[in-house]
Design a protein around this motif. Structure first.
Motif, PDB file in Angstrom:
ATOM      1  N   ILE A 134     -35.187  46.115  27.090  1.00  0.00           N
ATOM      2  CA  ILE A 134     -35.984  44.926  27.380  1.00  0.00           C
ATOM      3  C   ILE A 134     -37.263  44.936  26.550  1.00  0.00           C
ATOM      4  CG2 ILE A 134     -37.248  43.689  29.171  1.00  0.00           C
ATOM      5  CD1 ILE A 134     -35.265  44.613  31.187  1.00  0.00           C
ATOM      6  N   GLU A 135     -37.866  46.107  26.414  1.00  0.00           N
ATOM      7  CA  GLU A 135     -39.097  46.213  25.645  1.00  0.00           C
ATOM      8  C   GLU A 135     -38.868  45.833  24.183  1.00  0.00           C
ATOM      9  OE1 GLU A 135     -40.349  50.192  26.369  1.00  0.00           O
ATOM     10  OE2 GLU A 135     -40.984  49.796  28.427  1.00  0.00           O
ATOM     11  N   LEU A 136     -37.729  46.246  23.627  1.00  0.00           N
ATOM     12  CA  LEU A 136     -37.408  45.869  22.249  1.00  0.00           C
ATOM     13  C   LEU A 136     -37.273  44.356  22.111  1.00  0.00           C
ATOM     14  CD1 LEU A 136     -34.770  48.561  21.210  1.00  0.00           C
ATOM     15  CD2 LEU A 136     -37.008  48.217  20.187  1.00  0.00           C
ATOM     16  N   LEU A 137     -36.641  43.742  23.086  1.00  0.00           N
ATOM     17  CA  LEU A 137     -36.476  42.293  23.050  1.00  0.00           C
ATOM     18  C   LEU A 137     -37.831  41.593  23.119  1.00  0.00           C
ATOM     19  CD1 LEU A 137     -33.444  42.026  25.477  1.00  0.00           C
ATOM     20  CD2 LEU A 137     -33.386  41.438  23.072  1.00  0.00           C
ATOM     21  N   LEU A 138     -38.705  42.093  23.974  1.00  0.00           N
ATOM     22  CA  LEU A 138     -40.037  41.503  24.101  1.00  0.00           C
ATOM     23  C   LEU A 138     -40.824  41.604  22.805  1.00  0.00           C
ATOM     24  CD1 LEU A 138     -41.145  42.796  27.581  1.00  0.00           C
ATOM     25  CD2 LEU A 138     -40.793  40.433  26.918  1.00  0.00           C
ATOM     26  N   GLN A 139     -40.734  42.762  22.179  1.00  0.00           N
ATOM     27  CA  GLN A 139     -41.480  43.012  20.952  1.00  0.00           C
ATOM     28  C   GLN A 139     -41.071  42.039  19.857  1.00  0.00           C
ATOM     29  OE1 GLN A 139     -41.374  47.181  20.327  1.00  0.00           O
ATOM     30  NE2 GLN A 139     -43.206  47.236  19.088  1.00  0.00           N
ATOM     31  N   ASP A 140     -39.837  41.544  19.926  1.00  0.00           N
ATOM     32  CA  ASP A 140     -39.353  40.575  18.943  1.00  0.00           C
ATOM     33  C   ASP A 140     -39.538  39.151  19.440  1.00  0.00           C
ATOM     34  OD1 ASP A 140     -38.363  40.523  16.333  1.00  0.00           O
ATOM     35  OD2 ASP A 140     -36.843  41.997  16.830  1.00  0.00           O
ATOM     36  N   ASP A 141     -40.376  38.974  20.462  1.00  0.00           N
ATOM     37  CA  ASP A 141     -40.736  37.647  20.972  1.00  0.00           C
ATOM     38  C   ASP A 141     -39.527  36.895  21.524  1.00  0.00           C
ATOM     39  OD1 ASP A 141     -42.688  35.850  21.640  1.00  0.00           O
ATOM     40  OD2 ASP A 141     -42.620  34.760  19.741  1.00  0.00           O
ATOM     41  N   MET A 142     -38.643  37.608  22.203  1.00  0.00           N
ATOM     42  CA  MET A 142     -37.482  36.981  22.839  1.00  0.00           C
ATOM     43  C   MET A 142     -37.843  36.580  24.267  1.00  0.00           C
ATOM     44  SD  MET A 142     -34.995  37.386  20.501  1.00  0.00           S
ATOM     45  CE  MET A 142     -33.322  37.803  20.945  1.00  0.00           C
ATOM     46  N   ASP A 143     -37.199  35.534  24.762  1.00  0.00           N
ATOM     47  CA  ASP A 143     -37.348  35.111  26.152  1.00  0.00           C
ATOM     48  C   ASP A 143     -36.239  35.776  26.970  1.00  0.00           C
ATOM     49  OD1 ASP A 143     -39.554  33.423  25.750  1.00  0.00           O
ATOM     50  OD2 ASP A 143     -38.254  31.856  24.967  1.00  0.00           O
ATOM     51  N   ILE A 144     -36.640  36.601  27.909  1.00  0.00           N
ATOM     52  CA  ILE A 144     -35.677  37.466  28.594  1.00  0.00           C
ATOM     53  C   ILE A 144     -35.589  37.149  30.081  1.00  0.00           C
ATOM     54  CG2 ILE A 144     -35.010  39.856  29.026  1.00  0.00           C
ATOM     55  CD1 ILE A 144     -37.160  40.511  26.833  1.00  0.00           C
ATOM     56  N   LYS A 145     -34.352  37.076  30.546  1.00  0.00           N
ATOM     57  CA  LYS A 145     -34.090  36.995  31.973  1.00  0.00           C
ATOM     58  C   LYS A 145     -33.113  38.103  32.334  1.00  0.00           C
ATOM     59  CE  LYS A 145     -35.019  32.057  32.482  1.00  0.00           C
ATOM     60  NZ  LYS A 145     -36.312  32.295  33.172  1.00  0.00           N
ATOM     61  N   VAL A 146     -33.133  38.480  33.604  1.00  0.00           N
ATOM     62  CA  VAL A 146     -32.300  39.581  34.077  1.00  0.00           C
ATOM     63  C   VAL A 146     -31.508  39.102  35.286  1.00  0.00           C
ATOM     64  CG1 VAL A 146     -32.290  41.959  34.902  1.00  0.00           C
ATOM     65  CG2 VAL A 146     -34.012  41.223  33.274  1.00  0.00           C
ATOM     66  N   LEU A 147     -30.265  39.536  35.366  1.00  0.00           N
ATOM     67  CA  LEU A 147     -29.391  39.123  36.470  1.00  0.00           C
ATOM     68  C   LEU A 147     -28.776  40.354  37.118  1.00  0.00           C
ATOM     69  CD1 LEU A 147     -27.819  36.820  37.977  1.00  0.00           C
ATOM     70  CD2 LEU A 147     -26.030  37.158  36.290  1.00  0.00           C
ATOM     71  N   LEU A 148     -28.944  40.468  38.451  1.00  0.00           N
ATOM     72  CA  LEU A 148     -28.282  41.522  39.216  1.00  0.00           C
ATOM     73  C   LEU A 148     -27.053  40.939  39.896  1.00  0.00           C
ATOM     74  CD1 LEU A 148     -30.897  43.741  41.094  1.00  0.00           C
ATOM     75  CD2 LEU A 148     -29.221  44.436  39.410  1.00  0.00           C
ATOM     76  N   LEU A 149     -25.916  41.591  39.732  1.00  0.00           N
ATOM     77  CA  LEU A 149     -24.679  41.139  40.369  1.00  0.00           C
ATOM     78  C   LEU A 149     -24.626  41.642  41.810  1.00  0.00           C
ATOM     79  CD1 LEU A 149     -22.159  41.700  37.444  1.00  0.00           C
ATOM     80  CD2 LEU A 149     -23.077  39.530  38.253  1.00  0.00           C
ATOM     81  N   PRO A 150     -23.792  41.035  42.635  1.00  0.00           N
ATOM     82  CA  PRO A 150     -23.670  41.496  44.027  1.00  0.00           C
ATOM     83  C   PRO A 150     -23.232  42.962  44.108  1.00  0.00           C
ATOM     84  CG  PRO A 150     -22.620  39.353  43.741  1.00  0.00           C
ATOM     85  CD  PRO A 150     -22.979  39.833  42.379  1.00  0.00           C
ATOM     86  N   GLU A 151     -23.531  43.582  45.213  1.00  0.00           N
ATOM     87  CA  GLU A 151     -23.189  44.991  45.430  1.00  0.00           C
ATOM     88  C   GLU A 151     -21.705  45.233  45.155  1.00  0.00           C
ATOM     89  OE1 GLU A 151     -24.194  48.860  46.323  1.00  0.00           O
ATOM     90  OE2 GLU A 151     -25.576  47.188  46.539  1.00  0.00           O
TER      91      GLU A 151
ATOM     92  N   VAL B  84     -45.676  48.522  33.544  1.00  0.00           N
ATOM     93  CA  VAL B  84     -45.491  47.072  33.441  1.00  0.00           C
ATOM     94  C   VAL B  84     -46.527  46.470  32.495  1.00  0.00           C
ATOM     95  CG1 VAL B  84     -45.534  44.896  34.700  1.00  0.00           C
ATOM     96  CG2 VAL B  84     -44.436  46.888  35.732  1.00  0.00           C
ATOM     97  N   VAL B  85     -47.772  46.922  32.623  1.00  0.00           N
ATOM     98  CA  VAL B  85     -48.849  46.419  31.754  1.00  0.00           C
ATOM     99  C   VAL B  85     -48.542  46.721  30.294  1.00  0.00           C
ATOM    100  CG1 VAL B  85     -51.242  46.872  31.082  1.00  0.00           C
ATOM    101  CG2 VAL B  85     -50.701  46.382  33.466  1.00  0.00           C
ATOM    102  N   LYS B  86     -48.081  47.940  30.003  1.00  0.00           N
ATOM    103  CA  LYS B  86     -47.743  48.307  28.625  1.00  0.00           C
ATOM    104  C   LYS B  86     -46.606  47.440  28.079  1.00  0.00           C
ATOM    105  CE  LYS B  86     -49.191  53.159  28.422  1.00  0.00           C
ATOM    106  NZ  LYS B  86     -48.733  54.562  28.216  1.00  0.00           N
ATOM    107  N   THR B  87     -45.681  47.096  28.926  1.00  0.00           N
ATOM    108  CA  THR B  87     -44.564  46.254  28.487  1.00  0.00           C
ATOM    109  C   THR B  87     -45.048  44.843  28.167  1.00  0.00           C
ATOM    110  OG1 THR B  87     -43.064  47.528  29.889  1.00  0.00           O
ATOM    111  CG2 THR B  87     -42.274  45.413  29.108  1.00  0.00           C
ATOM    112  N   ILE B  88     -45.921  44.296  29.015  1.00  0.00           N
ATOM    113  CA  ILE B  88     -46.475  42.962  28.741  1.00  0.00           C
ATOM    114  C   ILE B  88     -47.252  42.979  27.428  1.00  0.00           C
ATOM    115  CG2 ILE B  88     -48.087  41.191  29.554  1.00  0.00           C
ATOM    116  CD1 ILE B  88     -47.435  42.056  32.409  1.00  0.00           C
ATOM    117  N   ALA B  89     -47.948  44.090  27.161  1.00  0.00           N
ATOM    118  CA  ALA B  89     -48.763  44.196  25.948  1.00  0.00           C
ATOM    119  C   ALA B  89     -47.925  44.142  24.672  1.00  0.00           C
ATOM    120  CB  ALA B  89     -49.573  45.484  25.976  1.00  0.00           C
ATOM    121  N   LEU B  90     -46.620  44.352  24.777  1.00  0.00           N
ATOM    122  CA  LEU B  90     -45.742  44.285  23.603  1.00  0.00           C
ATOM    123  C   LEU B  90     -45.508  42.851  23.133  1.00  0.00           C
ATOM    124  CD1 LEU B  90     -43.015  46.855  24.701  1.00  0.00           C
ATOM    125  CD2 LEU B  90     -44.643  47.172  22.840  1.00  0.00           C
ATOM    126  N   ILE B  91     -45.759  41.880  24.002  1.00  0.00           N
ATOM    127  CA  ILE B  91     -45.436  40.483  23.691  1.00  0.00           C
ATOM    128  C   ILE B  91     -46.409  39.949  22.650  1.00  0.00           C
ATOM    129  CG2 ILE B  91     -45.212  38.163  24.664  1.00  0.00           C
ATOM    130  CD1 ILE B  91     -44.663  39.548  27.379  1.00  0.00           C
TER     131      ILE B  91
END
Length: 574
Positions: free
Chosen positions: A325-342, A395-402
């Motif tokens: 996810i961090e790599l995607l952010l660093q490249d200015d990608m818009d990221i969403k995450v999906l969790l499937l049911p148990e 989390v803060v460090k990850t946001i700072a990658l954007i």
């Protein structure tokens, strides 16, 4: 071996449409008479790759790469001229007429073409084995049927089966005239220490891996044996044609759907991709169980900046994959995450739901990555101040990658709400880490420039990434190499001084504007004189010693030897 004759080459060149060819790899948008998209040859943050249908040419105005349809394919896929022509001939259904090659031409054919040919043969062999042998039908095909895979998907992904025999593929390939050298170098076969050759994938179902252009570069093989000593998956080793970090499973089959939907769904395994495609959700690719790489991110970005990562409910696996996810952010990608049911994974979920149900579930349950990341990391840490502080810092460090400031601001607000933290504190911390990341990125760029002997200006013929098209340096433009211990202030100014030096070197003695002498008369000024006067008026001087020396030497040469040198050269020419 034969060579394509000149008449056929001309038919291919006449048929190749630059917009159609580039569109297979880059999502293009109409802009006036031309088309524009993200450059596939470098990390392009804003569209700088222009395609002219009328001229039959493409060009990136940042890195300078481009050319005709043939040269575009050659550069992008690292193909020879002949290989690129064959690619285009196949695309436009042109029958190739060939003639015998000379000895010299035959020697010029490289190993890559032979390795691709060997892989293509192996894929056909595995497909035929799956469908036309008793073991293939009883074991391999039965497995795919058990997993719910249709004949259409078997054809679409060219699934196959490798017989249990020690060297069945090897013997068949040798009989057909393929070289043992390429059987080994592609990894289709292995050689023991005592020189015996055996099939790498024997007794496994086969998943071919394709390049973006549809060439087979590697294979994945899954054992159907229950023995614990046998590795569940075996993959092709890296080779001259296959680098794992540069490939995504299913991208060749998914690229058009990704461009159309303007979204890429990222899953983990081969069967996840195949089952999703079978359910009608075709904008799906897999990283094949490896951590997402920069090269893979840039492959996706050729078609879209929107990515949805699908996870099952395995918390440990999710935490391990956050680096992607961090790599995607660093490249200015818009990221969403999906969790499937148990208890569900993309394969099982797609098998048990219709296309509309899968798409509806994704739309309703995909979550912004900040909310997802915070909730996953905070699980079990809320009552522990030390762990909670560690999570907030992560989390803060990850946001700072954007790269985008507005996005960072929005995520700071969201993070403040989720983590119950003062927003101003978070903003200060994000700003601190953002500046650290920028400085680190510049230093890495500097080391790369020293290693390659280049510079942002020398490599591109213009300003480095992050600057405007008019040559004004931007805030993210990397500074040139500096000795250890140089202050940040000097390091920051170097980028601007380098751009001034570039203008002086290229245009210094060109007449630029009229100035006023001491008597009030208009006199012509050169670019160098204008820059010198402007800097003097603002009491500005160069702070980098080497560039200050360059500036002083340019002034000296212009004043004391330029006219004499120019007159001498003109006399010599006359």
């Amino acid at each position: 071996m034969k060579k394509i004759d000149n008449a056929t080459v001309q038919r291919i060149l006449d048929a190749a449409d630059i917009v159609e060819v580039v569109s297979d790899f880059v999502a293009l948008k109409k802009r006036g008479a031309n088309y524009v998209g993200l450059c596939p040859f470098h990390n392009d943050r804003s569209p700088s790759f222009y395609v002219s249908k009328s001229k039959g040419m493409c060009k990136c105005f940042s890195c300078g790469e481009g050319g005709s349809p043939v040269s575009f394919i050659m550069k992008l896929e690292q193909l020879s001229f002949t290989e690129a022509l064959r690619y285009l001939a196949k695309k436009y259904n042109i029958e190739i007429e060939e003639r015998e090659m000379t000895d010299e031409e035959r020697r010029a054919e490289n190993d890559r073409e032979n390795m691709f040919a060997l892989n293509d043969f192996a894929m056909r062999y595995f497909e035929k084995t799956l469908k036309e042998t008793a073991d293939g039908r009883d074991i391999g095909l039965s497995y795919f049927r058990y997993r719910g895979i249709s004949d259409a998907m078997i054809e679409k992904f060219h699934l196959g089966y490798a017989l249990e025999g020690r060297d069945a593929l090897y013997k068949t390939a040798i009989e057909r005239g393929y070289s043992e050298q390429y059987l080994i170098s592609t990894g289709v076969c292995n050689r023991t220490d005592d020189g015996r050759v055996y099939d790498r994938f024997r007794g496994r179902v086969i998943y071919p891996i394709f390049t973006l252009a549809g060439k087979v570069v590697a294979f994945g093989g899954r054992t159907l044996s229950s023995e614990k000593k046998i590795a569940k998956y075996v993959n092709s080793p890296e080779s001259d044609i296959y680098l794992k970090r540069r490939e995504l499973y299913g991208l060749f089959q998914a690229k058009q759907a990704i461009a159309k939907a303007q979204k890429c769904i990222l899953v983990e395994g081969y069967m996840d991709v195949i089952s999703m495609h079978q359910a009608g959700v075709c904008n799906v690719v897999a990283s094949s169980g490896t951590a997402l790489t920069v090269e893979q991110v840039r492959l996706i970005k050729r078609f879209t900046s929107n990515v949805t990562l699908i996870y099952d409910s395995d918390a440990a696996g999710i935490k391990a994959s956050l680096r992607g996810i961090e790599l995607l952010l660093q490249d200015d990608m818009d990221i969403k995450v999906l969790l499937l049911p148990e208890g569900e994974d993309p394969d099982s979920f797609a098998q048990s739901h219709s296309s509309s149900e899968v798409e509806a579930y994704i739309s309703e349950h995909e979550t912004d990555f900040i909310s997802f990341m915070a909730s996953i990391l905070m699980d079990g840490a809320a009552s522990n101040p030390t762990k909670r502080a560690e999570v907030i810092t992560r989390v803060v460090k990850t946001i700072a990658l954007i790269p985008d400031e507005i996005k960072r601001s929005v995520y700071a607000q969201e993070c403040s709400r989720i983590l119950f933290m003062d927003e101003d504190v978070l903003r200060r911390e994000i700003g601190k880490y953002y500046n650290e990341f920028r400085l680190k990125s510049r230093e890495e760029q500097q080391r790369a420039e020293v290693f390659t002997g280049g510079s942002p200006v020398a490599q591109t013929g213009g300003p480095a990434d992050g600057s405007g098209s008019d040559g004004e340096p931007g805030p993210t433009q990397p500074a040139a190499q500096q000795p250890a211990g140089v202050s940040r202030h000097v390091r920051f100014l170097r980028t601007y001084e380098m751009n001034i030096a570039r203008l002086i070197a290229k245009y210094g003695n060109y007449a630029f504007a009229d100035g006023i002498d001491d008597d009030g008369n208009a006199v012509p000024m050169t670019v160098l004189e204008y820059i010198e006067a402007d800097l003097a008026a603002d009491e500005i001087s160069f702070v980098n010693p080497d560039l200050a020396h360059f500036f002083a030497e340019a002034r000296r040469l212009s004043r004391y030897s330029w006219d004499a040198d120019l007159a001498r050269r003109r006399e010599e020419l006359e």
